[in-house]
Design a protein around this motif. Sequence first.
Motif, PDB file in Angstrom:
ATOM      1  N   ASP A   1      11.129 -15.490  11.904  1.00  0.00           N
ATOM      2  CA  ASP A   1      11.995 -14.298  11.792  1.00  0.00           C
ATOM      3  C   ASP A   1      10.746 -13.319  11.890  1.00  0.00           C
ATOM      4  OD1 ASP A   1      13.962 -15.188  12.692  1.00  0.00           O
ATOM      5  OD2 ASP A   1      15.375 -15.329  10.125  1.00  0.00           O
ATOM      6  N   PHE A   2       9.530 -14.077  12.239  1.00  0.00           N
ATOM      7  CA  PHE A   2       8.322 -13.095  11.753  1.00  0.00           C
ATOM      8  C   PHE A   2       8.652 -11.391  12.601  1.00  0.00           C
ATOM      9  CE2 PHE A   2       3.615 -11.166  12.645  1.00  0.00           C
ATOM     10  CZ  PHE A   2       3.100 -11.889  11.636  1.00  0.00           C
ATOM     11  N   SER A   3       7.761 -10.484  12.031  1.00  0.00           N
ATOM     12  CA  SER A   3       7.685  -9.138  12.323  1.00  0.00           C
ATOM     13  C   SER A   3       6.170  -8.750  12.415  1.00  0.00           C
ATOM     14  CB  SER A   3       8.633  -7.776  12.057  1.00  0.00           C
ATOM     15  OG  SER A   3       8.568  -7.643  10.684  1.00  0.00           O
ATOM     16  N   ARG A   4       5.560  -7.784  12.562  1.00  0.00           N
ATOM     17  CA  ARG A   4       4.316  -7.440  12.190  1.00  0.00           C
ATOM     18  C   ARG A   4       3.913  -6.324  10.873  1.00  0.00           C
ATOM     19  NH1 ARG A   4       0.909 -11.253  14.347  1.00  0.00           N
ATOM     20  NH2 ARG A   4      -0.773  -9.748  13.500  1.00  0.00           N
ATOM     21  N   THR A   5       5.307  -6.090  10.416  1.00  0.00           N
ATOM     22  CA  THR A   5       5.931  -5.344   9.804  1.00  0.00           C
ATOM     23  C   THR A   5       5.044  -6.354   8.385  1.00  0.00           C
ATOM     24  OG1 THR A   5       8.079  -5.929   9.776  1.00  0.00           O
ATOM     25  CG2 THR A   5       6.983  -3.572  11.079  1.00  0.00           C
ATOM     26  N   HIS A   6       5.604  -7.449   8.856  1.00  0.00           N
ATOM     27  CA  HIS A   6       5.867  -8.461   7.356  1.00  0.00           C
ATOM     28  C   HIS A   6       4.302  -8.284   6.775  1.00  0.00           C
ATOM     29  CE1 HIS A   6       6.219 -12.409   5.268  1.00  0.00           C
ATOM     30  NE2 HIS A   6       4.592 -12.785   5.738  1.00  0.00           N
ATOM     31  N   VAL A   7       2.758  -8.808   8.022  1.00  0.00           N
ATOM     32  CA  VAL A   7       1.538  -8.766   7.953  1.00  0.00           C
ATOM     33  C   VAL A   7       1.043  -7.428   7.038  1.00  0.00           C
ATOM     34  CG1 VAL A   7      -0.829  -8.098   8.796  1.00  0.00           C
ATOM     35  CG2 VAL A   7       0.505  -9.666  10.130  1.00  0.00           C
ATOM     36  N   GLU A   8       1.362  -6.693   7.335  1.00  0.00           N
ATOM     37  CA  GLU A   8       1.365  -5.230   5.770  1.00  0.00           C
ATOM     38  C   GLU A   8       1.714  -5.419   4.896  1.00  0.00           C
ATOM     39  OE1 GLU A   8       0.546  -1.293   4.398  1.00  0.00           O
ATOM     40  OE2 GLU A   8      -0.650  -2.531   6.096  1.00  0.00           O
ATOM     41  N   HIS A   9       3.255  -5.614   4.825  1.00  0.00           N
ATOM     42  CA  HIS A   9       4.105  -5.900   3.311  1.00  0.00           C
ATOM     43  C   HIS A   9       3.522  -7.278   2.645  1.00  0.00           C
ATOM     44  CE1 HIS A   9       8.022  -4.796   4.902  1.00  0.00           C
ATOM     45  NE2 HIS A   9       7.441  -3.670   5.049  1.00  0.00           N
ATOM     46  N   VAL A  10       2.488  -7.795   3.595  1.00  0.00           N
ATOM     47  CA  VAL A  10       1.750  -8.590   3.083  1.00  0.00           C
ATOM     48  C   VAL A  10       0.611  -8.197   2.062  1.00  0.00           C
ATOM     49  CG1 VAL A  10       0.026 -11.083   3.265  1.00  0.00           C
ATOM     50  CG2 VAL A  10       2.552 -10.644   4.295  1.00  0.00           C
ATOM     51  N   ALA A  11       0.180  -7.381   2.330  1.00  0.00           N
ATOM     52  CA  ALA A  11      -1.733  -6.616   2.479  1.00  0.00           C
ATOM     53  C   ALA A  11      -0.801  -5.598   1.017  1.00  0.00           C
ATOM     54  CB  ALA A  11      -2.182  -5.737   3.390  1.00  0.00           C
ATOM     55  N   VAL A  12      -0.075  -4.868   1.352  1.00  0.00           N
ATOM     56  CA  VAL A  12       0.872  -4.698   0.428  1.00  0.00           C
ATOM     57  C   VAL A  12       0.982  -5.166  -0.959  1.00  0.00           C
ATOM     58  CG1 VAL A  12       2.040  -2.992  -0.329  1.00  0.00           C
ATOM     59  CG2 VAL A  12       1.468  -2.221   1.674  1.00  0.00           C
ATOM     60  N   TRP A  13       1.497  -6.114  -0.725  1.00  0.00           N
ATOM     61  CA  TRP A  13       1.908  -7.524  -1.582  1.00  0.00           C
ATOM     62  C   TRP A  13       0.645  -7.562  -2.565  1.00  0.00           C
ATOM     63  CZ3 TRP A  13       4.751  -9.648  -5.054  1.00  0.00           C
ATOM     64  CH2 TRP A  13       4.502 -10.482  -5.933  1.00  0.00           C
ATOM     65  N   LEU A  14      -0.505  -7.969  -2.352  1.00  0.00           N
ATOM     66  CA  LEU A  14      -2.438  -8.456  -2.077  1.00  0.00           C
ATOM     67  C   LEU A  14      -2.213  -7.537  -3.020  1.00  0.00           C
ATOM     68  CD1 LEU A  14      -2.694 -10.477   0.757  1.00  0.00           C
ATOM     69  CD2 LEU A  14      -1.917 -11.721  -1.203  1.00  0.00           C
ATOM     70  N   ALA A  15      -2.392  -6.630  -2.473  1.00  0.00           N
ATOM     71  CA  ALA A  15      -3.254  -5.057  -2.732  1.00  0.00           C
ATOM     72  C   ALA A  15      -2.674  -5.045  -5.167  1.00  0.00           C
ATOM     73  CB  ALA A  15      -2.840  -3.573  -2.009  1.00  0.00           C
ATOM     74  N   GLU A  16      -1.520  -4.717  -4.846  1.00  0.00           N
ATOM     75  CA  GLU A  16      -0.650  -4.171  -6.128  1.00  0.00           C
ATOM     76  C   GLU A  16      -1.374  -6.028  -6.805  1.00  0.00           C
ATOM     77  OE1 GLU A  16       3.353  -3.876  -8.161  1.00  0.00           O
ATOM     78  OE2 GLU A  16       3.172  -3.622  -6.482  1.00  0.00           O
ATOM     79  N   VAL A  17      -0.981  -7.503  -6.970  1.00  0.00           N
ATOM     80  CA  VAL A  17      -1.320  -8.540  -7.366  1.00  0.00           C
ATOM     81  C   VAL A  17      -2.842  -8.649  -7.751  1.00  0.00           C
ATOM     82  CG1 VAL A  17      -1.799 -10.917  -7.389  1.00  0.00           C
ATOM     83  CG2 VAL A  17       0.427  -9.350  -6.242  1.00  0.00           C
ATOM     84  N   PHE A  18      -3.739  -7.953  -6.915  1.00  0.00           N
ATOM     85  CA  PHE A  18      -5.141  -8.027  -6.915  1.00  0.00           C
ATOM     86  C   PHE A  18      -5.553  -6.585  -7.371  1.00  0.00           C
ATOM     87  CE2 PHE A  18      -5.732 -11.081  -3.249  1.00  0.00           C
ATOM     88  CZ  PHE A  18      -5.696 -11.831  -3.996  1.00  0.00           C
ATOM     89  N   GLY A  19      -4.598  -5.657  -8.241  1.00  0.00           N
ATOM     90  CA  GLY A  19      -5.242  -4.759  -9.586  1.00  0.00           C
ATOM     91  C   GLY A  19      -4.939  -3.387  -8.752  1.00  0.00           C
ATOM     92  N   GLY A  20      -4.712  -3.535  -7.193  1.00  0.00           N
ATOM     93  CA  GLY A  20      -4.631  -1.975  -6.919  1.00  0.00           C
ATOM     94  C   GLY A  20      -3.564  -1.400  -7.176  1.00  0.00           C
ATOM     95  N   PRO A  21      -3.400  -0.212  -5.872  1.00  0.00           N
ATOM     96  CA  PRO A  21      -1.471   0.129  -5.981  1.00  0.00           C
ATOM     97  C   PRO A  21      -0.899  -0.388  -6.223  1.00  0.00           C
ATOM     98  CG  PRO A  21      -3.577   1.576  -4.064  1.00  0.00           C
ATOM     99  CD  PRO A  21      -3.821  -0.248  -4.572  1.00  0.00           C
ATOM    100  N   THR A  22       0.293   0.152  -6.818  1.00  0.00           N
ATOM    101  CA  THR A  22       1.935  -0.683  -6.624  1.00  0.00           C
ATOM    102  C   THR A  22       2.528  -0.376  -5.969  1.00  0.00           C
ATOM    103  OG1 THR A  22       2.317   1.352  -8.431  1.00  0.00           O
ATOM    104  CG2 THR A  22       1.343  -0.828  -9.859  1.00  0.00           C
ATOM    105  N   GLY A  23       2.204  -0.280  -4.419  1.00  0.00           N
ATOM    106  CA  GLY A  23       3.358  -0.276  -3.544  1.00  0.00           C
ATOM    107  C   GLY A  23       4.116  -1.030  -3.198  1.00  0.00           C
ATOM    108  N   PHE A  24       4.273  -2.672  -3.593  1.00  0.00           N
ATOM    109  CA  PHE A  24       5.106  -3.403  -3.461  1.00  0.00           C
ATOM    110  C   PHE A  24       6.325  -2.963  -4.657  1.00  0.00           C
ATOM    111  CE2 PHE A  24       7.524  -6.990  -2.514  1.00  0.00           C
ATOM    112  CZ  PHE A  24       7.003  -7.620  -1.273  1.00  0.00           C
TER     113      PHE A  24
END
Length: 151
Positions: free
Chosen positions: A41-64
């Motif tokens: 059920d993959f969609s290209r929005t998944h890629v963006e959501h993962v990037a936003v998740w990783l940003a938050e996990v790694f100390g960046g913005p809390t977008g997720f």
Amino acid sequence: MTERSETLFEAVGGIDALRRLSNTFYDAVLADPLLAPVFADFSRTHVEHVAVWLAEVFGGPTGFTDGLGGHQSLLRSHLGLSITEEQRLRWMELMTTAVEKELPDDELLRRRVLEYFDWGTAIARDVSADPVGQDLGDPGPTPRWGWDGLA
């Protein structure tokens, strides 16, 4: 304790680097016979959501947490996927290749990022054994991963 002033988010190169990492990784996943079925059920929005998740996990913005449902949402997205250990290990192989291609040539940085993925994929595998709709309780806030691991 590691003596680095920047966050992992800053060290990897920010959101643009995490988008490149996610794109490279998911291109490989979707072409992989073992992993492609997990992402039916993959969609290209998944890629963006993962990037936003990783940003938050790694100390960046809390977008997720702010806009995509936070930790609970991430865990719930894995329910019912029945991820096997073989699939988890293949996921790690493909992510290692993507990390080597897309992230800075910094051995400690790459090791810390891959340690997070190893930790996170074990949780995803465990959660995936539960059925869709399972009550996960309160998993707490989105985890943070730094130079010394889980913060």
